[in-house]
Write a protein that holds these residues in place. Sequence first.
Motif, PDB file in Angstrom:
ATOM      1  N   TYR A  39       0.848  -1.189   0.000  1.00  0.00           N
ATOM      2  CA  TYR A  39       0.000   0.000   0.000  1.00  0.00           C
ATOM      3  C   TYR A  39       0.890   1.247   0.000  1.00  0.00           C
ATOM      4  O   TYR A  39       1.057   1.901   1.039  1.00  0.00           O
ATOM      5  CB  TYR A  39      -0.927   0.005   1.220  1.00  0.00           C
ATOM      6  N   PRO A  40       1.438   1.612  -1.155  1.00  0.00           N
ATOM      7  CA  PRO A  40       2.348   2.761  -1.193  1.00  0.00           C
ATOM      8  C   PRO A  40       1.680   4.078  -0.796  1.00  0.00           C
ATOM      9  O   PRO A  40       2.351   4.978  -0.284  1.00  0.00           O
ATOM     10  CB  PRO A  40       2.844   2.797  -2.640  1.00  0.00           C
ATOM     11  N   ARG A  41       0.367   4.195  -0.986  1.00  0.00           N
ATOM     12  CA  ARG A  41      -0.303   5.437  -0.596  1.00  0.00           C
ATOM     13  C   ARG A  41      -0.399   5.575   0.920  1.00  0.00           C
ATOM     14  O   ARG A  41      -0.633   6.660   1.432  1.00  0.00           O
ATOM     15  CB  ARG A  41      -1.695   5.518  -1.211  1.00  0.00           C
ATOM     16  N   LEU A  42      -0.198   4.493   1.631  1.00  0.00           N
ATOM     17  CA  LEU A  42      -0.215   4.519   3.091  1.00  0.00           C
ATOM     18  C   LEU A  42       1.203   4.465   3.667  1.00  0.00           C
ATOM     19  O   LEU A  42       1.390   4.149   4.846  1.00  0.00           O
ATOM     20  CB  LEU A  42      -1.033   3.350   3.637  1.00  0.00           C
ATOM     21  N   ALA A  43       2.184   4.776   2.838  1.00  0.00           N
ATOM     22  CA  ALA A  43       3.587   4.657   3.246  1.00  0.00           C
ATOM     23  C   ALA A  43       3.904   5.513   4.467  1.00  0.00           C
ATOM     24  O   ALA A  43       4.630   5.075   5.366  1.00  0.00           O
ATOM     25  CB  ALA A  43       4.510   5.004   2.089  1.00  0.00           C
ATOM     26  N   ARG A  44       3.374   6.730   4.521  1.00  0.00           N
ATOM     27  CA  ARG A  44       3.671   7.607   5.664  1.00  0.00           C
ATOM     28  C   ARG A  44       3.116   7.019   6.958  1.00  0.00           C
ATOM     29  O   ARG A  44       3.779   7.053   8.000  1.00  0.00           O
ATOM     30  CB  ARG A  44       3.108   8.998   5.413  1.00  0.00           C
ATOM     31  N   ALA A  45       1.916   6.477   6.909  1.00  0.00           N
ATOM     32  CA  ALA A  45       1.326   5.858   8.099  1.00  0.00           C
ATOM     33  C   ALA A  45       2.122   4.617   8.499  1.00  0.00           C
ATOM     34  O   ALA A  45       2.374   4.390   9.688  1.00  0.00           O
ATOM     35  CB  ALA A  45      -0.125   5.497   7.843  1.00  0.00           C
ATOM     36  N   SER A  46       2.527   3.826   7.510  1.00  0.00           N
ATOM     37  CA  SER A  46       3.325   2.626   7.789  1.00  0.00           C
ATOM     38  C   SER A  46       4.647   3.003   8.445  1.00  0.00           C
ATOM     39  O   SER A  46       5.071   2.362   9.410  1.00  0.00           O
ATOM     40  CB  SER A  46       3.600   1.851   6.504  1.00  0.00           C
TER      41      SER A  46
END
Length: 93
Positions: free
Chosen positions: A41-48
């Motif tokens: 999920y690259p769009r959730l990279a910051r959360a990850s």
Amino acid sequence: LEAAVESEYRRERADLLLSLQWWLRDVWLNALQLGGDTLSYPRLARASQAVAHRLSPGEAMENLEHLENLQRQLNTNVQEALALEVGLLRLKL
């Protein structure tokens, strides 16, 4: 009709837990500092990354193990609500 509704619910529950498992995999990869192009999920990279900074790689791996155990339990004769509550509360985020 009731059986079809129950079946659809179980399928959607499994899909949701699988999505959570893939995201926790991304957290684990970020904890290992191996993120980048391998994220699900690259769009959730910051959360990850934010979660990964709070966890050690071992703790991130334990999250994956807890979720796998939860999925196994849900395929047995357990009280679903209790299994979900306990399984999700074990996650370190």
